[in-house]
Design a protein around this motif. Structure first.
Motif, PDB file in Angstrom:
ATOM      1  N   ALA A   8      25.805   2.531  42.237  1.00  0.00           N
ATOM      2  CA  ALA A   8      24.560   1.914  43.121  1.00  0.00           C
ATOM      3  C   ALA A   8      24.845   2.158  44.554  1.00  0.00           C
ATOM      4  O   ALA A   8      26.321   2.152  44.990  1.00  0.00           O
ATOM      5  CB  ALA A   8      24.145   0.758  42.722  1.00  0.00           C
ATOM      6  N   VAL A  10      23.347   1.090  48.818  1.00  0.00           N
ATOM      7  CA  VAL A  10      22.381   0.757  49.985  1.00  0.00           C
ATOM      8  C   VAL A  10      22.816   1.363  51.382  1.00  0.00           C
ATOM      9  O   VAL A  10      23.956   1.373  51.632  1.00  0.00           O
ATOM     10  CB  VAL A  10      22.328  -0.676  49.809  1.00  0.00           C
ATOM     11  N   ALA A 138      18.470  -2.909  36.014  1.00  0.00           N
ATOM     12  CA  ALA A 138      17.808  -2.993  37.416  1.00  0.00           C
ATOM     13  C   ALA A 138      18.197  -4.829  37.517  1.00  0.00           C
ATOM     14  O   ALA A 138      18.425  -5.075  38.911  1.00  0.00           O
ATOM     15  CB  ALA A 138      16.048  -3.377  37.116  1.00  0.00           C
ATOM     16  N   TRP A 141      23.815  -4.135  39.125  1.00  0.00           N
ATOM     17  CA  TRP A 141      24.067  -4.081  40.399  1.00  0.00           C
ATOM     18  C   TRP A 141      23.021  -3.704  41.337  1.00  0.00           C
ATOM     19  O   TRP A 141      23.207  -3.803  42.714  1.00  0.00           O
ATOM     20  CB  TRP A 141      25.330  -2.765  40.501  1.00  0.00           C
ATOM     21  N   PRO A 142      21.952  -3.041  40.955  1.00  0.00           N
ATOM     22  CA  PRO A 142      20.825  -2.779  41.834  1.00  0.00           C
ATOM     23  C   PRO A 142      20.288  -4.068  42.406  1.00  0.00           C
ATOM     24  O   PRO A 142      19.978  -4.335  43.591  1.00  0.00           O
ATOM     25  CB  PRO A 142      19.618  -2.041  41.035  1.00  0.00           C
ATOM     26  N   TYR A 143      20.183  -5.197  41.483  1.00  0.00           N
ATOM     27  CA  TYR A 143      19.754  -6.483  42.103  1.00  0.00           C
ATOM     28  C   TYR A 143      20.703  -7.064  42.952  1.00  0.00           C
ATOM     29  O   TYR A 143      20.228  -7.770  43.950  1.00  0.00           O
ATOM     30  CB  TYR A 143      19.355  -7.258  40.879  1.00  0.00           C
ATOM     31  N   ARG A 146      20.679  -5.705  46.339  1.00  0.00           N
ATOM     32  CA  ARG A 146      19.426  -5.975  46.941  1.00  0.00           C
ATOM     33  C   ARG A 146      19.538  -7.338  47.605  1.00  0.00           C
ATOM     34  O   ARG A 146      19.282  -7.477  48.770  1.00  0.00           O
ATOM     35  CB  ARG A 146      18.271  -5.822  46.142  1.00  0.00           C
ATOM     36  N   LEU A 160      17.564   0.900  49.085  1.00  0.00           N
ATOM     37  CA  LEU A 160      18.657   0.900  47.904  1.00  0.00           C
ATOM     38  C   LEU A 160      18.374   2.242  47.050  1.00  0.00           C
ATOM     39  O   LEU A 160      17.393   2.749  47.096  1.00  0.00           O
ATOM     40  CB  LEU A 160      18.011  -0.520  47.081  1.00  0.00           C
ATOM     41  N   SER A 161      19.487   2.751  46.599  1.00  0.00           N
ATOM     42  CA  SER A 161      19.618   3.816  45.931  1.00  0.00           C
ATOM     43  C   SER A 161      20.515   3.884  44.761  1.00  0.00           C
ATOM     44  O   SER A 161      21.258   3.121  44.749  1.00  0.00           O
ATOM     45  CB  SER A 161      19.685   5.260  46.503  1.00  0.00           C
ATOM     46  N   ALA A 162      20.146   4.563  43.632  1.00  0.00           N
ATOM     47  CA  ALA A 162      21.191   4.369  42.399  1.00  0.00           C
ATOM     48  C   ALA A 162      22.219   5.591  42.596  1.00  0.00           C
ATOM     49  O   ALA A 162      22.158   6.749  43.510  1.00  0.00           O
ATOM     50  CB  ALA A 162      20.384   4.729  41.088  1.00  0.00           C
TER      51      ALA A 162
END
Length: 162
Positions: A8, A10, A138, A141-143, A146, A160-162
Motif C-alpha cells: 500500500a 500514499v 480496506a 493497511w489502506p485504512y 489513510r 492513496l494507492s495499493a
C-alpha cells in the motif's frame, strides 16, 4: 494459501522530514485506537529510534505491550519493523513475526511518497492467512495509511494507492 506481500502507499503533501517524523514520533496520534491492545486505555505508541529497538504501546496503567522489533531505522528514508501481532490480536514471539517495510521518498520540497510492504506472513504459522487477509482488506493497511495521511498532511487530500 495466498501469502504474497501486502503493498500500500500514499502520496503526501508534506516534505519527507515531516512525513517520517509524523510516522515515527506521532504514531500515537494517528494509529487507530481500535487496532491496539489497549484500545480506549491507550496512553501512547512508541517506535524507538534505532535498529534493535522495539515498537510498542503503553496503556494508562503504564503497562508496555510490544508490537515487534525495529529492524532498520533510517531517518527520512526507511523503517523495517517486525509485526509480532497474532491473528487473534495477541502478542506473538518475535521469531514468529512478519515484517513491515516503510519507505519514504521525496518527490520535491513539499511532497513525499510513502510505500509500505507487509511480508513474511508464513512466519505467523496457522494464523498467517487471516493476518494477511485482514491487512490487505480496506480496513487494514489502506485504512491505517489513510489515518496517517490525514495526520501528515491535514490541509490537503492525500492520494492513496495499493
Amino acid at each position: 494459501m495466498d501469502l504474497d506481500p501486502v503493498k500500500a502507499g500514499v502520496t503526501l503533501n508534506a516534505p519527507v522530514e515531516h512525513a517520517f517524523k509524523t510516522f515515527v514520533e506521532r504514531i500515537g496520534d494517528w494509529w487507530p485506537r481500535a487496532y491496539t491492545f489497549s484500545q480506549d486505555d491507550l496512553a501512547q505508541i512508541v517506535i524507538e529510534h534505532r535498529a534493535g529497538g522495539r515498537w510498542y504501546e503503553v496503556d494508562q496503567r503504564g503497562r508496555r505491550l510490544d508490537w515487534g522489533e525495529v529492524r532498520v531505522f533510517e531517518p527520512q528514508s526507511r523503517l523495517i519493523l517486525s509485526w509480532a501481532v497474532s491473528a487473534s490480536r495477541g502478542q506473538e514471539p518475535f521469531d514468529h513475526a512478519s515484517e513491515v517495510e516503510v519507505r519514504f521518498k521525496s518527490l520535491g520540497p513539499r511532497q513525499t511518497r510513502v510505500d509500505l510492504e507487509h511480508r513474511d506472513f508464513a512466519r505467523h504459522g496457522p494464523g498467517a492467512e487471516t493476518i494477511r487477509r485482514g491487512m490487505a482488506s480496506a480496513e487494514g493497511w489502506p485504512y491505517i495509511l489513510r489515518e496517517y495521511a490525514e495526520a501528515a498532511s491535514p490541509t490537503a487530500r492525500a492520494a492513496l494507492s495499493a
